[in-house]
Motif scaffolding. Structure first.
Motif, PDB file in Angstrom:
ATOM      1  N   ALA A  62       0.834  -1.207   0.000  1.00  0.00           N
ATOM      2  CA  ALA A  62       0.000   0.000   0.000  1.00  0.00           C
ATOM      3  C   ALA A  62       0.868   1.257   0.000  1.00  0.00           C
ATOM      4  O   ALA A  62       0.627   2.189  -0.777  1.00  0.00           O
ATOM      5  CB  ALA A  62      -0.948  -0.012   1.206  1.00  0.00           C
ATOM      6  N   SER A  81       2.558   1.730  -3.395  1.00  0.00           N
ATOM      7  CA  SER A  81       1.663   2.003  -4.530  1.00  0.00           C
ATOM      8  C   SER A  81       0.823   3.258  -4.312  1.00  0.00           C
ATOM      9  O   SER A  81       0.015   3.609  -5.172  1.00  0.00           O
ATOM     10  CB  SER A  81       0.762   0.798  -4.787  1.00  0.00           C
ATOM     11  OG  SER A  81      -0.070   0.558  -3.672  1.00  0.00           O
ATOM     12  N   ALA A 124      -1.497   3.641  -2.108  1.00  0.00           N
ATOM     13  CA  ALA A 124      -2.848   3.291  -1.651  1.00  0.00           C
ATOM     14  C   ALA A 124      -2.977   3.627  -0.169  1.00  0.00           C
ATOM     15  O   ALA A 124      -1.979   3.683   0.552  1.00  0.00           O
ATOM     16  CB  ALA A 124      -3.106   1.803  -1.883  1.00  0.00           C
ATOM     17  N   ASP A 139      -5.797  -0.884   2.446  1.00  0.00           N
ATOM     18  CA  ASP A 139      -6.295  -1.083   1.090  1.00  0.00           C
ATOM     19  C   ASP A 139      -6.517  -2.564   0.813  1.00  0.00           C
ATOM     20  O   ASP A 139      -5.605  -3.376   0.975  1.00  0.00           O
ATOM     21  CB  ASP A 139      -5.284  -0.501   0.095  1.00  0.00           C
ATOM     22  CG  ASP A 139      -5.670  -0.742  -1.349  1.00  0.00           C
ATOM     23  OD1 ASP A 139      -6.768  -0.298  -1.748  1.00  0.00           O
ATOM     24  OD2 ASP A 139      -4.872  -1.371  -2.061  1.00  0.00           O
ATOM     25  N   VAL A 140      -7.718  -2.919   0.385  1.00  0.00           N
ATOM     26  CA  VAL A 140      -8.064  -4.322   0.166  1.00  0.00           C
ATOM     27  C   VAL A 140      -7.299  -4.917  -1.013  1.00  0.00           C
ATOM     28  O   VAL A 140      -6.946  -6.105  -1.002  1.00  0.00           O
ATOM     29  CB  VAL A 140      -9.594  -4.519   0.028  1.00  0.00           C
ATOM     30  CG1 VAL A 140     -10.099  -3.965  -1.292  1.00  0.00           C
ATOM     31  CG2 VAL A 140      -9.974  -5.969   0.199  1.00  0.00           C
ATOM     32  N   ARG A 141      -6.988  -4.134  -2.037  1.00  0.00           N
ATOM     33  CA  ARG A 141      -6.217  -4.663  -3.163  1.00  0.00           C
ATOM     34  C   ARG A 141      -4.793  -5.014  -2.745  1.00  0.00           C
ATOM     35  O   ARG A 141      -4.248  -6.038  -3.162  1.00  0.00           O
ATOM     36  CB  ARG A 141      -6.201  -3.659  -4.320  1.00  0.00           C
ATOM     37  CG  ARG A 141      -7.574  -3.476  -4.959  1.00  0.00           C
ATOM     38  CD  ARG A 141      -7.586  -2.417  -6.055  1.00  0.00           C
ATOM     39  NE  ARG A 141      -6.960  -1.175  -5.580  1.00  0.00           N
ATOM     40  CZ  ARG A 141      -6.099  -0.457  -6.289  1.00  0.00           C
ATOM     41  NH1 ARG A 141      -5.775  -0.810  -7.508  1.00  0.00           N
ATOM     42  NH2 ARG A 141      -5.574   0.640  -5.804  1.00  0.00           N
ATOM     43  N   SER A 142      -4.208  -4.180  -1.899  1.00  0.00           N
ATOM     44  CA  SER A 142      -2.863  -4.456  -1.385  1.00  0.00           C
ATOM     45  C   SER A 142      -2.881  -5.708  -0.513  1.00  0.00           C
ATOM     46  O   SER A 142      -1.969  -6.537  -0.588  1.00  0.00           O
ATOM     47  CB  SER A 142      -2.351  -3.261  -0.581  1.00  0.00           C
ATOM     48  OG  SER A 142      -2.266  -2.120  -1.405  1.00  0.00           O
ATOM     49  N   ALA A 181      -5.006  -8.176  -0.776  1.00  0.00           N
ATOM     50  CA  ALA A 181      -5.224  -9.329  -1.653  1.00  0.00           C
ATOM     51  C   ALA A 181      -3.918  -9.740  -2.330  1.00  0.00           C
ATOM     52  O   ALA A 181      -3.596 -10.928  -2.393  1.00  0.00           O
ATOM     53  CB  ALA A 181      -6.292  -9.008  -2.700  1.00  0.00           C
ATOM     54  N   LEU A 182      -3.159  -8.785  -2.834  1.00  0.00           N
ATOM     55  CA  LEU A 182      -1.892  -9.113  -3.475  1.00  0.00           C
ATOM     56  C   LEU A 182      -0.950  -9.779  -2.479  1.00  0.00           C
ATOM     57  O   LEU A 182      -0.307 -10.775  -2.799  1.00  0.00           O
ATOM     58  CB  LEU A 182      -1.241  -7.880  -4.091  1.00  0.00           C
ATOM     59  CG  LEU A 182       0.132  -8.123  -4.732  1.00  0.00           C
ATOM     60  CD1 LEU A 182       0.046  -9.194  -5.820  1.00  0.00           C
ATOM     61  CD2 LEU A 182       0.700  -6.831  -5.275  1.00  0.00           C
ATOM     62  N   TRP A 218      -3.420  -7.157 -11.522  1.00  0.00           N
ATOM     63  CA  TRP A 218      -3.230  -6.208 -10.432  1.00  0.00           C
ATOM     64  C   TRP A 218      -2.217  -5.169 -10.857  1.00  0.00           C
ATOM     65  O   TRP A 218      -1.047  -5.445 -11.027  1.00  0.00           O
ATOM     66  CB  TRP A 218      -2.714  -6.926  -9.184  1.00  0.00           C
ATOM     67  CG  TRP A 218      -2.742  -6.068  -7.967  1.00  0.00           C
ATOM     68  CD1 TRP A 218      -3.772  -5.887  -7.114  1.00  0.00           C
ATOM     69  CD2 TRP A 218      -1.671  -5.275  -7.454  1.00  0.00           C
ATOM     70  NE1 TRP A 218      -3.426  -5.030  -6.103  1.00  0.00           N
ATOM     71  CE2 TRP A 218      -2.134  -4.626  -6.297  1.00  0.00           C
ATOM     72  CE3 TRP A 218      -0.371  -5.015  -7.879  1.00  0.00           C
ATOM     73  CZ2 TRP A 218      -1.361  -3.770  -5.541  1.00  0.00           C
ATOM     74  CZ3 TRP A 218       0.407  -4.150  -7.126  1.00  0.00           C
ATOM     75  CH2 TRP A 218      -0.099  -3.545  -5.977  1.00  0.00           C
ATOM     76  N   ARG A 219      -2.686  -3.968 -11.054  1.00  0.00           N
ATOM     77  CA  ARG A 219      -1.796  -2.870 -11.426  1.00  0.00           C
ATOM     78  C   ARG A 219      -2.193  -1.616 -10.662  1.00  0.00           C
ATOM     79  O   ARG A 219      -3.351  -1.273 -10.593  1.00  0.00           O
ATOM     80  CB  ARG A 219      -1.896  -2.559 -12.912  1.00  0.00           C
ATOM     81  CG  ARG A 219      -1.364  -3.640 -13.811  1.00  0.00           C
ATOM     82  CD  ARG A 219      -1.214  -3.079 -15.227  1.00  0.00           C
ATOM     83  NE  ARG A 219      -1.008  -4.141 -16.157  1.00  0.00           N
ATOM     84  CZ  ARG A 219       0.181  -4.675 -16.427  1.00  0.00           C
ATOM     85  NH1 ARG A 219       1.236  -4.250 -15.822  1.00  0.00           N
ATOM     86  NH2 ARG A 219       0.291  -5.635 -17.310  1.00  0.00           N
ATOM     87  N   THR A 220      -1.183  -0.949 -10.108  1.00  0.00           N
ATOM     88  CA  THR A 220      -1.405   0.362  -9.502  1.00  0.00           C
ATOM     89  C   THR A 220      -0.360   1.345 -10.014  1.00  0.00           C
ATOM     90  O   THR A 220      -0.391   2.500  -9.663  1.00  0.00           O
ATOM     91  CB  THR A 220      -1.317   0.307  -7.965  1.00  0.00           C
ATOM     92  OG1 THR A 220       0.001  -0.098  -7.592  1.00  0.00           O
ATOM     93  CG2 THR A 220      -2.348  -0.617  -7.376  1.00  0.00           C
TER      94      THR A 220
END
Length: 187
Positions: free
Chosen positions: A137, A140, A142, A146-149, A151-152, A184-186
């Motif tokens: 997070a 990136s 975020a 952050d839920v995407r972080s 998840a990764l 997954w891209r940020t």
């Protein structure tokens, strides 16, 4: 005062290392289930009470590098070369961990052949999820949590089991992290 603290910390580190070394030696010689904690404590010339001050369980005796492992995962994200994605940095780190710089074969056989150790090792590995998610997070841009972080971090850590179990770990890592990279891209 610093010297006394330094000496005390050195003695603690020596005791911890003596316990971990004794445990590994005994477990490799006789098998994990055949060795008791008293035997490990005796081999390290400490009491069982002292052993449990350093390690919360018998399984923990073999996983004494937990802080170093977490620091290395976070460093892989924060210290990646310019132009390298977070996913690529994690792929390289995990692949290096399982193929080049990971534990030796005898140690891995001990872990994989002992259900209690195998499960404990997986739980210990996944404990790094929050620290890794926080690093992802931060890198990136975020927000914290952050839920995407998260998840990764979870998927990257969980991929290690798939990679190590595959007949071609390098190919498995490329496939798994390729999917993560495309999805997954940020940056």
């Amino acid at each position: 005062m610093t010297e006394v603290t330094g000496r005390r910390e050195r003695k603690k580190a020596q005791t911890r290392q003596a316990l971990a070394d004794a445990a590994l030696k005994l477990f490799l010689e006789r098998g994990y289930d055949e060795v008791g904690v008293k035997e490990v404590a005796d081999a390290a010339d400490v009491s069982v009470t002292t052993l449990f001050k350093y390690f919360p369980s018998k399984e923990a005796l073999l996983f004494d590098q937990d802080d170093d492992i977490e620091a290395a995962l976070v460093a892989a994200v924060h210290g990646r070369p310019p132009g390298h994605t977070i996913v690529d940095a994690l792929r390289k780190h995990i692949l290096r961990d399982v193929s080049d710089g990971g534990p030796d074969e005898e140690f891995l056989r001990l872990i994989e052949s002992t259900p209690a150790l195998r499960e404990y090792g997986r739980r210990m590995w996944m404990r790094h999820e929050t620290a890794l998610a926080d690093a992802i997070a931060a890198e990136s841009g975020a927000p914290a949590g952050d839920v995407r972080s998260a998840a990764l971090a979870r998927f990257a850590l969980a991929s290690r089991d798939l990679i190590t179990a595959h007949e071609n770990p390098r190919w498995a890592a490329e496939e798994i992290f390729g999917c993560l990279e495309r999805g997954w891209r940020t940056e």
